[in-house]
Structure formats: structure tokens, C-alpha cells
Design an enzyme around this catalytic site. Structure first.
Site, mmCIF file in Angstrom:
data_model
loop_
_atom_site.group_PDB
_atom_site.id
_atom_site.type_symbol
_atom_site.label_atom_id
_atom_site.label_comp_id
_atom_site.label_asym_id
_atom_site.label_seq_id
_atom_site.Cartn_x
_atom_site.Cartn_y
_atom_site.Cartn_z
ATOM 1 N N ASP A 118 -21.704 66.396 -0.833
ATOM 2 C CA ASP A 118 -23.088 66.339 -1.318
ATOM 3 C C ASP A 118 -23.137 66.256 -2.845
ATOM 4 O OD1 ASP A 118 -25.830 66.288 -1.104
ATOM 5 O OD2 ASP A 118 -26.047 68.461 -0.876
ATOM 6 N N GLY A 119 -24.199 65.648 -3.354
ATOM 7 C CA GLY A 119 -24.431 65.630 -4.796
ATOM 8 C C GLY A 119 -24.316 64.256 -5.457
ATOM 9 N N SER A 150 -25.550 62.047 7.829
ATOM 10 C CA SER A 150 -26.070 62.927 8.876
ATOM 11 C C SER A 150 -27.093 62.188 9.733
ATOM 12 C CB SER A 150 -26.712 64.169 8.256
ATOM 13 O OG SER A 150 -27.985 63.857 7.733
ATOM 14 N N SER A 151 -27.365 62.750 10.901
ATOM 15 C CA SER A 151 -28.362 62.112 11.766
ATOM 16 C C SER A 151 -29.742 62.129 11.119
ATOM 17 C CB SER A 151 -28.381 62.785 13.139
ATOM 18 O OG SER A 151 -28.311 64.182 13.028
ATOM 19 N N ASN A 196 -30.075 61.575 7.804
ATOM 20 C CA ASN A 196 -30.045 60.710 6.615
ATOM 21 C C ASN A 196 -30.706 59.343 6.843
ATOM 22 O OD1 ASN A 196 -26.846 61.985 5.423
ATOM 23 N ND2 ASN A 196 -28.902 62.508 4.719
ATOM 24 N N TRP A 197 -31.043 59.021 8.109
ATOM 25 C CA TRP A 197 -31.813 57.798 8.360
ATOM 26 C C TRP A 197 -33.175 57.865 7.687
ATOM 27 C CZ3 TRP A 197 -29.132 53.870 10.173
ATOM 28 C CH2 TRP A 197 -28.059 54.090 11.048
ATOM 29 N N SER A 252 -26.801 72.028 6.885
ATOM 30 C CA SER A 252 -27.477 70.735 7.082
ATOM 31 C C SER A 252 -27.053 70.016 8.366
ATOM 32 C CB SER A 252 -27.261 69.822 5.859
ATOM 33 O OG SER A 252 -27.834 70.389 4.699
ATOM 34 N N ARG A 284 -25.969 75.441 2.484
ATOM 35 C CA ARG A 284 -26.458 75.318 3.864
ATOM 36 C C ARG A 284 -25.561 74.346 4.619
ATOM 37 N NH1 ARG A 284 -30.881 73.376 0.722
ATOM 38 N NH2 ARG A 284 -30.718 71.132 0.362
ATOM 39 N N ARG A 321 -18.740 72.814 0.816
ATOM 40 C CA ARG A 321 -19.890 71.981 0.462
ATOM 41 C C ARG A 321 -19.968 71.878 -1.041
ATOM 42 N NH1 ARG A 321 -25.755 71.166 3.105
ATOM 43 N NH2 ARG A 321 -26.479 69.586 1.658
#
Ligand code: IPE
Ligand code: IPE
Ligand code: MG
Length: 251
Positions: free
Chosen positions: A21-22, A66-67, A69-70, A197, A195, A189
Site C-alpha cells: 500500500d501507499g 483487492s476485490s 479496488n474495482w 482491508s 488494517r 502492510r
């Protein structure tokens, strides 16, 4: 599994999973679009994979998409799909040459047929490799993973292949993604968020968690070593009590 909770030695995690992430914040700090951050982020993977291998880590699992991120802007999603495709096309042969087996976990049916083909081809190229595993979680969600395991079990009951009473933790585990690999010892992470996510939910039951402020495109070998060092200082008890920790006497 190699690591016992009572070990005083410093085992290297066999399986590291990372929520990369980031990228967006890395780019924003440079006045760039999120896409530039994603491109820089992908560039990190090659070095990280070889750093893991040289440190004796057997499996690296990366959360790439991720599911959820769509929900990103269509242009960003498109760029992420393009990057994923070109990564697979470019890196599969290199991985094979280094003996690393690639696996992609997650739903596949929402990817374009072209990307689905590239995934199958990349997995095929590296199929016989035995020196390590790279797992890419794409269109993956921890809840999806548990739901698909439940669905498979239900199908087995309906087909008469198993009884209702045979459904226990081991049965669920056997249908969860990554079940055949060493369990996730260390979950990292980047970017400061603390978290999950909707990443691995079942598999992280006893993972050690490590959060770093480093943004993913800056996550280098020293960041990896920092995480491994923190892991080595943890006391993994798995709900038990270490022998000789002093408290057993009063039990
Ligand atoms: C992670 O970087 C990459 C993906 C989710 C695909 P982000 O794009 O989420 O970066 P931030 O959180 O906006 O900084
Ligand atoms: C998690 O990051 C997904 C990946 C890194 C692939 P997100 O940036 O999507 O997560 P949230 O929205 O901050 O929870
Ligand atoms: Mg993010």
C-alpha cells in the site's frame, strides 16, 4: 511448520505476505498521478522477491488488487490491469530461470480474456519450479476466499461426496487459498495504515503483523530486514504457554 512458539533461535519467516500500500501517496508527494506510483511500486517486486529468496523465505504472497479496488477510477483500474499483464509477460521466464513458481489467487472471471490467458501462461511457464513460491493476490478478497470454500464444501455435500458432519476447520482449511503452502508467518502492510482491508482473513489467524510507514515504492531490502527482525523478536505462543517462562510454576 518450522517455527515453534518456544524457539529461542531466530527463524526466518517461511511465508511472508504483504499488503503493498501507499503507491498513490508516494506519487502525490511528487506531484504525480497514482499511475506513476503504481509503476514505481511494480518495480519493487523483482528485488524484493530475490531478497526474500536470499534470506531463506520460501513463499512471498503479494496483495496486488483487492476485490474492492474495482471501485477505483476506470483509468486507474485500466492502468493496474495493464501493469499486471506486462508484469506477467515480462517476469514469468525470469522466475522460471530462478526456480520460482508463480500462482495467482483470486477471482479470475472479471479479468479480460487476454489477462486471464496471460495468468494461465505465466503459471504454466513456472509450474515445475521448486526453489520458492510467489503468490499474487489479484481480485482477491478474504471474504470471497472463505465464501468460495463454503460453496465447494456445500457442493460436495450435495453431490454425496462428503457428509455434513465432516465439515470442520480442517475441511474448510483444505478449500481455502494457499492451504498447500506453509502458513503465513509474517503479514506486512506498508504506508502506515493498520488494517487488513479484506486480505487473508482465515490464513492470518496466527500471523505476526508488522506495519511500517514506508510507502510501497520505497519498500526496499532494508525495510524487509526491519520487518524480519521485528518478527524474530516476537514470542509466538499460538495460544499456549512457553515452557520455562516462569508462570507455569504457579499454574
Ligand atoms: C496500493 O496503493 C496499490 C493498490 C491498491 C492497487 P494505493 O493506490 O492504495 O496507494 P494509496 O493508499 O492511495 O497511497
Ligand atoms: C489494499 O489497499 C489493497 C492492496 C494493497 C492491493 P487499499 O488502499 O485498497 O485499502 P484501503 O482502501 O486503504 O483499506
Ligand atoms: Mg491504499
Amino acid at each position: 511448520m518450522g517455527n515453534s512458539g518456544t524457539s529461542l533461535s531466530s527463524p526466518v519467516p517461511r511465508h511472508i505476505a504483504i499488503i503493498m500500500d501507499g503507491n498513490g501517496r508516494w506519487a502525490a508527494r511528487r506531484g504525480l498521478s497514482p499511475s506513476a506510483g503504481h509503476k514505481a511500486g511494480v518495480e519493487r517486486i523483482r528485488d524484493l522477491l530475490s531478497a526474500c529468496r536470499s534470506r531463506g523465505v520460501e513463499v512471498l504472497t503479494l496483495f496486488a488488487f483487492s476485490s474492492e479496488n474495482w471501485q477505483r477510477p476506470p483509468k486507474e483500474v485500466e492502468l493496474l490491469m495493464t501493469l499486471f499483464h506486462s508484469y506477467l509477460r515480462k517476469e514469468a521466464r525470469r522466475m522460471r530461470d530462478e526456480g520460482v513458481r508463480l500462482r495467482v489467487v483470486g477471482r479470475r472471471d472479471r479479468f479480460s480474456p487476454r489477462l486471464q490467458r496471460a495468468i494461465v501462461e505465466a503459471e504454466e511457464i513456472t509450474r515445475g519450479c521448486t526453489q520458492g513460491d510467489l503468490v499474487i493476490a489479484a481480485d482477491y478478497g478474504g471474504r470471497w476466499d472463505i465464501a468460495q470454500a463454503a460453496k465447494q464444501l456445500a457442493e460436495e455435500v450435495v453431490n454425496g461426496q462428503r457428509s455434513l458432519d465432516s465439515i470442520d476447520e480442517d475441511a474448510v482449511e483444505s478449500h481455502i487459498q494457499l492451504a498447500d503452502l506453509p502458513s503465513v508467518d509474517l503479514l506486512i502492510r506498508s504506508s502506515g495504515e493498520q488494517r487488513i482491508s479484506n486480505f487473508i482473513l482465515w490464513q492470518a489467524a496466527y500471523s505476526e503483523l508488522f506495519f511500517t510507514d514506508t510507502l510501497w515504492p520505497d519498500f526496499d531490502e532494508s525495510a524487509l530486514d526491519e520487518a524480519i527482525k521485528a518478527f524474530q523478536q516476537r514470542d509466538r505462543r499460538f495460544g499456549g504457554r512457553a515452557e520455562g517462562d516462569g508462570t507455569a510454576v504457579q499454574a
